[in-house]
Write a protein that holds these residues in place. Structure first.
Motif, PDB file in Angstrom:
ATOM      1  N   PHE A  21      57.580  67.997  47.889  1.00 18.58           N
ATOM      2  CA  PHE A  21      58.613  67.105  47.353  1.00 18.58           C
ATOM      3  C   PHE A  21      59.141  67.698  46.058  1.00 18.58           C
ATOM      4  O   PHE A  21      58.384  67.931  45.115  1.00 18.58           O
ATOM      5  CB  PHE A  21      58.041  65.707  47.113  1.00 18.58           C
ATOM      6  N   GLY A  35      66.906  62.154  42.302  1.00 14.89           N
ATOM      7  CA  GLY A  35      65.802  61.752  43.147  1.00 14.89           C
ATOM      8  C   GLY A  35      65.013  62.922  43.699  1.00 14.89           C
ATOM      9  O   GLY A  35      65.319  64.093  43.447  1.00 14.89           O
ATOM     10  N   GLU A  47      62.269  65.706  50.378  1.00 17.09           N
ATOM     11  CA  GLU A  47      61.230  66.397  51.127  1.00 17.09           C
ATOM     12  C   GLU A  47      61.782  67.718  51.643  1.00 17.09           C
ATOM     13  O   GLU A  47      62.882  67.774  52.184  1.00 17.09           O
ATOM     14  CB  GLU A  47      60.773  65.516  52.290  1.00 17.09           C
ATOM     15  N   ALA A  75      59.011  49.279  48.527  1.00 19.51           N
ATOM     16  CA  ALA A  75      59.597  50.564  48.925  1.00 19.51           C
ATOM     17  C   ALA A  75      59.116  51.681  48.024  1.00 19.51           C
ATOM     18  O   ALA A  75      58.791  52.789  48.480  1.00 19.51           O
ATOM     19  CB  ALA A  75      61.126  50.459  48.897  1.00 19.51           C
ATOM     20  N   SER A  76      59.040  51.402  46.714  1.00 24.17           N
ATOM     21  CA  SER A  76      58.567  52.410  45.768  1.00 24.17           C
ATOM     22  C   SER A  76      57.103  52.756  46.018  1.00 24.17           C
ATOM     23  O   SER A  76      56.710  53.926  45.995  1.00 24.17           O
ATOM     24  CB  SER A  76      58.744  51.906  44.336  1.00 24.17           C
ATOM     25  N   GLU A 131      55.359  52.440  48.843  1.00 17.17           N
ATOM     26  CA  GLU A 131      55.203  53.181  50.090  1.00 17.17           C
ATOM     27  C   GLU A 131      55.665  54.631  49.936  1.00 17.17           C
ATOM     28  O   GLU A 131      55.062  55.545  50.511  1.00 17.17           O
ATOM     29  CB  GLU A 131      55.993  52.480  51.196  1.00 17.17           C
ATOM     30  N   GLU A 132      56.742  54.831  49.179  1.00 19.02           N
ATOM     31  CA  GLU A 132      57.239  56.192  48.971  1.00 19.02           C
ATOM     32  C   GLU A 132      56.220  57.032  48.214  1.00 19.02           C
ATOM     33  O   GLU A 132      55.935  58.181  48.586  1.00 19.02           O
ATOM     34  CB  GLU A 132      58.555  56.143  48.206  1.00 19.02           C
ATOM     35  N   ARG A 133      55.642  56.458  47.160  1.00 19.27           N
ATOM     36  CA  ARG A 133      54.661  57.200  46.367  1.00 19.27           C
ATOM     37  C   ARG A 133      53.384  57.456  47.149  1.00 19.27           C
ATOM     38  O   ARG A 133      52.754  58.514  47.002  1.00 19.27           O
ATOM     39  CB  ARG A 133      54.377  56.446  45.067  1.00 19.27           C
ATOM     40  N   TYR A 152      53.318  57.948  50.289  1.00 19.02           N
ATOM     41  CA  TYR A 152      53.701  59.029  51.212  1.00 19.02           C
ATOM     42  C   TYR A 152      53.635  60.378  50.500  1.00 19.02           C
ATOM     43  O   TYR A 152      53.183  61.366  51.080  1.00 19.02           O
ATOM     44  CB  TYR A 152      55.110  58.764  51.733  1.00 19.02           C
ATOM     45  N   TRP A 153      54.065  60.409  49.236  1.00 17.79           N
ATOM     46  CA  TRP A 153      53.966  61.647  48.465  1.00 17.79           C
ATOM     47  C   TRP A 153      52.510  62.106  48.377  1.00 17.79           C
ATOM     48  O   TRP A 153      52.215  63.305  48.537  1.00 17.79           O
ATOM     49  CB  TRP A 153      54.491  61.447  47.042  1.00 17.79           C
ATOM     50  N   LYS A 180      51.159  63.455  51.792  1.00 15.99           N
ATOM     51  CA  LYS A 180      51.685  64.788  52.082  1.00 15.99           C
ATOM     52  C   LYS A 180      51.123  65.841  51.120  1.00 15.99           C
ATOM     53  O   LYS A 180      50.941  67.008  51.505  1.00 15.99           O
ATOM     54  CB  LYS A 180      53.213  64.764  51.999  1.00 15.99           C
ATOM     55  N   SER A 199      52.040  61.434  43.234  1.00 13.30           N
ATOM     56  CA  SER A 199      52.117  60.191  42.474  1.00 13.30           C
ATOM     57  C   SER A 199      50.765  59.848  41.862  1.00 13.30           C
ATOM     58  O   SER A 199      50.486  58.708  41.560  1.00 13.30           O
ATOM     59  CB  SER A 199      52.589  59.042  43.358  1.00 13.30           C
TER      60      SER A 199
END
Length: 474
Positions: free
Chosen positions: A113, A121, A124, A338-339, A341-343, A345-346, A349, A370
């Motif tokens: 990322f 922003g 990926e 949303a924030s 879940e995104e973090r 995911y970071w 990965k 994160s």
């Protein structure tokens, strides 16, 4: 290279204040940490990077120490007496080699990322060399060099008073600008500190969380402000408990107030973690029957707060609804946002990239996570993570048994600085995306290591003096 007039003006003011504080290098560096979104220049050759002003003061400190007349002798003394410096130096070399080699060796073999070039922003992408390999590694190397330079100064002269003044100035500036931001936003005046936010970060100063205005201070976002607030709070609280300083007591109260009002998940979770050792200490005092006046004050404030909350809820059942919504938004439901879940995911990965590279890592600055431990593992690999863990262990252990050879003031400062760095590690473990532990970690590492060596020397000198007296008496 493009210069920022407001950023240069802030640097000039900090230099003047540090000069009259009788510690331009050390005090100036610590004071500059309060400006978390102020840059004095834009490096167009490194992807438009805007280093914060603390990098200028750190570079000034390293340059000044390098120019000392007996630098090679002093550096040899540091390397010979502080063994963890060798681990730090090895990690710095590993970070440099890894930041260049691994993104090229494992190019396209894993997902990372990175900051988008055309829009704001994080996006990926497949692993490849990026400008972050240069800038993030540069910050880390500068921090390591600063630690070595500080060890050189602290080992050969007693500058603990400069460390104390610098930390108090940092905490005072941070608290002051936090109050300015709080008053400005809640009075309708807006972002009063906007002129000094010159870094090319994504500035989130107008955000609102569950109806509450988020406090940024001199930082770009509430999370960064909260992390610095936790470190300042840990220093002020520890120094207050050790010395009964009224200044530290007031600072701790103001910083606690700002940390709570920052509306940041990092603040609330970090504060909860930091309260655990405090609660253990107070419980131990109660069981021993040796409760200090400061502990009674804390218990009384907590009791009054609890009674006030219960009274308000009984008088008006809906009065606490905004606070309940804030807690739900920042803590309970944060992972499902949303924030969140995104973090998450970071982080997933980033752990996958660690496995994809067989534990070698993707290189310093190659990606964003994160959580600091996950960033360290994915970027530095297993070998680099072990070295980093060793440095953290050295910091966490502190002076150890040698603290009895420190005078009370030095012991209070060293313990307070160490706790500030540990609080900073707690904060970045919750939200930081880089493997760099931050400048406060390197400063605290140098303070702890130098104090331990000076304490050991004092104990050896005392033993030699005792043996000589015994021999003379015989």
């Amino acid at each position: 290279m493009l210069f920022s007039i407001p950023g240069l003006a802030v640097c000039a003011v900090v230099l003047i204040v540090a000069y009259y504080s009788r510690g331009m290098l050390i005090v100036g560096l610590l004071a500059s940490l309060a400006f978390g979104a102020t840059s004095a220049m834009t490096l167009t050759s490194v992807g438009g990077s805007t280093p914060l002003i603390y990098t200028l003061f750190a570079a000034l400190l390293v340059t000044a120490v390098t120019a000392r007349r007996h630098i090679w002798f002093e550096l040899g003394s540091v390397l010979g007496s502080i063994r963890p410096i060798w681990i730090l130096a090895s990690l710095m070399a590993y970070a440099i080699v890894g930041s260049w080699l691994f993104p090229r060796f494992f190019a396209g073999q894993t997902v990372v990322f990175v900051q988008a070039k055309t829009r704001g922003g994080v996006v990926e992408a497949a692993l490849a060399p990026v400008s972050g390999n240069i800038s993030q590694t540069g910050y880390f190397i500068l921090g390591g060099l600063t630690a070595i330079a500080l060890c050189t100064l602290l080992l050969h002269s007693n500058r603990i008073d400069q460390i104390r003044r610098g930390f108090f100035l940092w905490c005072g500036l941070h608290a002051g600008m936090g109050l300015i931001d709080f008053v400005g936003k809640n009075s309708g005046a807006g972002d009063l500190l906007a002129p000094i936010r010159t870094a090319s970060y994504q500035i989130l100063t107008g955000a609102i969380e569950a109806g509450f205005v988020r406090i940024n201070g001199a930082f770009s976002e509430a999370s960064s402000f909260a992390g610095a607030s936790l470190a300042c709070l840990a220093f002020s609280y520890t120094y207050w408990r050790k010395t009964k300083s009224h200044l530290a007591q007031w600072l701790a109260g103001i910083l606690l107030f700002l940390t709570i009002l920052s509306t940041s998940s990092t603040a609330y979770v970090g504060l909860t973690i930091l309260c655990i050792p405090v609660a253990i200490s107070m419980t131990t005092s109660l069981l021993r029957g040796k409760v200090e006046r400061e502990e009674i004050l804390i218990i009384a404030i907590m009791a009054l707060g609890t009674v006030a909350v219960l009274g308000i809820s009984l008088y008006n059942a809906g009065a606490l609804d905004p606070i309940i919504r804030l807690i739900n938004s920042t803590i309970i439901n944060k992972a499902n946002s949303a924030s969140g879940e995104e973090r998450a995911y970071w982080n997933v990965k980033s752990l996958q990239s660690f496995l994809d590279t067989s534990g070698l890592g993707i290189g310093f600055g190659s990606s964003r996570a994160s959580s600091w431990p996950i960033a360290v593992l994915s970027q530095l690999g297993l070998f680099g993570s072990l070295m980093m863990a060793t440095l953290v262990a050295v910091l966490a252990r502190g002076v150890g048994r040698e603290r009895e050879w420190l005078d009370p003031e030095t012991d209070a400062v060293v313990l307070s600085v160490r706790n500030a760095a540990l609080a900073s590690i707690v904060a970045i473990s919750l939200s930081a995306g880089s493997a760099d532990p931050g400048m406060i970690f390197f400063i605290a590492f140098a303070v702890v290591c130098a104090a331990k060596v000076r304490a050991r020397r004092s104990s050896i000198a005392f033993e030699r003096t005792g043996h000589q007296l015994l021999a003379h008496a015989a």
